[in-house]
Design an enzyme around this catalytic site. Structure first.
Site, PDB file in Angstrom:
ATOM      1  N   GLU A  16       2.752   2.743   8.206  1.00  0.00           N
ATOM      2  CA  GLU A  16       2.807   1.895   7.413  1.00  0.00           C
ATOM      3  C   GLU A  16       4.000   0.901   7.515  1.00  0.00           C
ATOM      4  OE1 GLU A  16       1.995   5.961   5.410  1.00  0.00           O
ATOM      5  OE2 GLU A  16       2.984   5.355   6.929  1.00  0.00           O
ATOM      6  N   SER A 205      -1.138   5.109   2.875  1.00  0.00           N
ATOM      7  CA  SER A 205      -1.933   4.123   3.000  1.00  0.00           C
ATOM      8  C   SER A 205      -3.329   4.163   3.391  1.00  0.00           C
ATOM      9  CB  SER A 205      -1.414   2.679   3.985  1.00  0.00           C
ATOM     10  OG  SER A 205      -0.011   2.412   3.145  1.00  0.00           O
ATOM     11  N   SER A 352       1.965  -5.051  -5.794  1.00  0.00           N
ATOM     12  CA  SER A 352       1.836  -3.454  -5.875  1.00  0.00           C
ATOM     13  C   SER A 352       1.493  -2.852  -7.140  1.00  0.00           C
ATOM     14  CB  SER A 352       2.867  -2.784  -4.944  1.00  0.00           C
ATOM     15  OG  SER A 352       2.656  -3.281  -3.969  1.00  0.00           O
TER      16      SER A 352
END
Length: 378
Positions: A16, A205, A352
């Site tokens: 990530e 992720s 997000s």
């Protein structure tokens, strides 16, 4: 009043890496500069700590996946653990060390192993440096989806049925094909219904996640486990849940305080309407702007939204959470809630889910960052 000096960490050795960079770009642009002075510290993919490299504020995903590199202007960061908050130094070209000054706190915007798994948290504990986020235990436990499920189940919180496999026992030379029948027998013994989701236990992720749909297909199952094993030797095989995926942001800036939960949100996969068979993979999250959008609060009955919030807080307490976490849940058609996983440092870009959920609950992006930092300042 003097500004508080905050080391903001980004990058790291995990898959990530680039997501951390993008999260940090958003955080630095939104940071309240009247209260805080940021000291950006990047970590390269090989684990080298640097300052004075490329400015993360200039990064955005539309221009590609950013990477922390040691530029000509960058300097190595050197720590003196014994000096604690005064133990951060930069190594000059001649080898001498220059102090980065007194550090009031660290905001580790790091995702995945070596940043979200308790390792760096342990370092800051040893240095007696305040830091934002969950402590060593919660970070380690929530990074490992297997142990997250163990803790949640022990607390009476429903989780998806599944089994855990040890990929170190498998034959990589044939991409685990020789182990497929044994894996399939384990799935059948556990009574798992298809589709299955195969995922690495310690990755984020959606890296290494595969949906397995053909019941009884040992080759497909083995290939999925092989893919997950590239990210972790511990692999989860979970029963797909016929439910909506609802995410809830939890906030507890000061250890020991009662956690708060945002309005739950939902990632709506827009391409499903076009007939695509899609789940929320890496590309859906970060690379394809048309793949999905966020809805907060999720379109659910009020009592279901409140149940998600209460479940999220209960899960946060069960793992001894502090600071922040995003609790991802499944909500079935009859309103039952089970926890999928807990992210102790969720994606923190302005778009997000974690910041957007709090914005919809009345806490702006900038105020959210300030609240988290102020919660750990002594």
């Amino acid at each position: 009043m003097a500004k508080k000096r905050i080391v903001v960490m980004y990058g790291g050795k995990a898959d990530e890496h680039s997501i951390s960079c993008i999260s940090t770009a958003g955080v630095l642009r939104a940071l309240d500069v009247e209260k805080f002075e940021a000291i950006p510290v990047g970590i390269t993919k090989t684990g080298q700590w640097i300052v004075d490299g490329e400015d993360p504020r200039g990064w955005n995903m539309s221009e590609g996946m950013p990477i922390v590199r040691k530029t000509d202007t960058a300097k190595d960061v050197v720590l003196d653990v014994a000096l604690g908050q005064d133990g951060f130094f930069a190594r000059e070209a001649d080898g001498t060390l220059t102090s980065l000054g007194h550090v009031d706190a660290v905001l580790p915007v790091l995702h995945g192993p070596y940043g979200e798994d308790g390792t760096i948290q342990g370092l800051f504990e040893m240095m007696n440096v305040p830091y934002v986020g969950c402590g060593v235990f919660a970070s380690a436990a929530c990074m490992d989806k297997h142990y997250t499920k163990v803790l949640l189940a022990a607390a009476g919180i429903p989780v998806a049925p599944g089994i855990t496999l040890d990929a170190r026992d498998c034959d990589a030379a044939c991409a685990f094909a020789a182990n497929g029948e044994t894996m399939l027998a384990a799935v059948q013994a556990a009574g798992l219904r298809y589709p299955l989701f195969v995922k690495p236990s310690r990755a984020g992720s959606s890296f290494g996640v595969t949906k397995v749909e053909r019941e009884g297909d040992a080759a497909e199952l083995a290939a999925a486990v092989f893919e997950a094993s590239h990210h972790d030797w511990r692999v989860l095989v979970e029963q797909g849940i016929d439910a909506r995926e609802i995410e809830c942001a939890v906030l507890c800036p000061k250890a020991g305080d009662e956690p708060r939960a945002s309005w739950p949100g939902e990632i709506v996969l827009d391409k499903r309407a076009g007939g695509d068979d899609q789940f929320y993979d890496f590309d859906s999250k970060y690379m394809d702007a048309e793949a999905s959008h966020v809805e907060v609060p999720a379109a659910l009955p009020q009592e279901t939204l409140e149940l998600v919030r209460e479940t999220a807080k209960k899960a946060f307490k069960a793992v001894d959470g502090t600071g922040l976490s995003r609790v991802d849940t499944f909500v079935t058609a009859d309103g039952k809630v089970m926890v999928n996983e807990i992210n102790t440092m969720p994606g923190f870009t302005p778009i997000s889910m974690y910041p957007k959920a709090w914005d919809a609950t009345g806490v702006s992006y900038t105020d959210l960052i300030s609240t988290l930092i102020e919660g750990v300042l002594e």
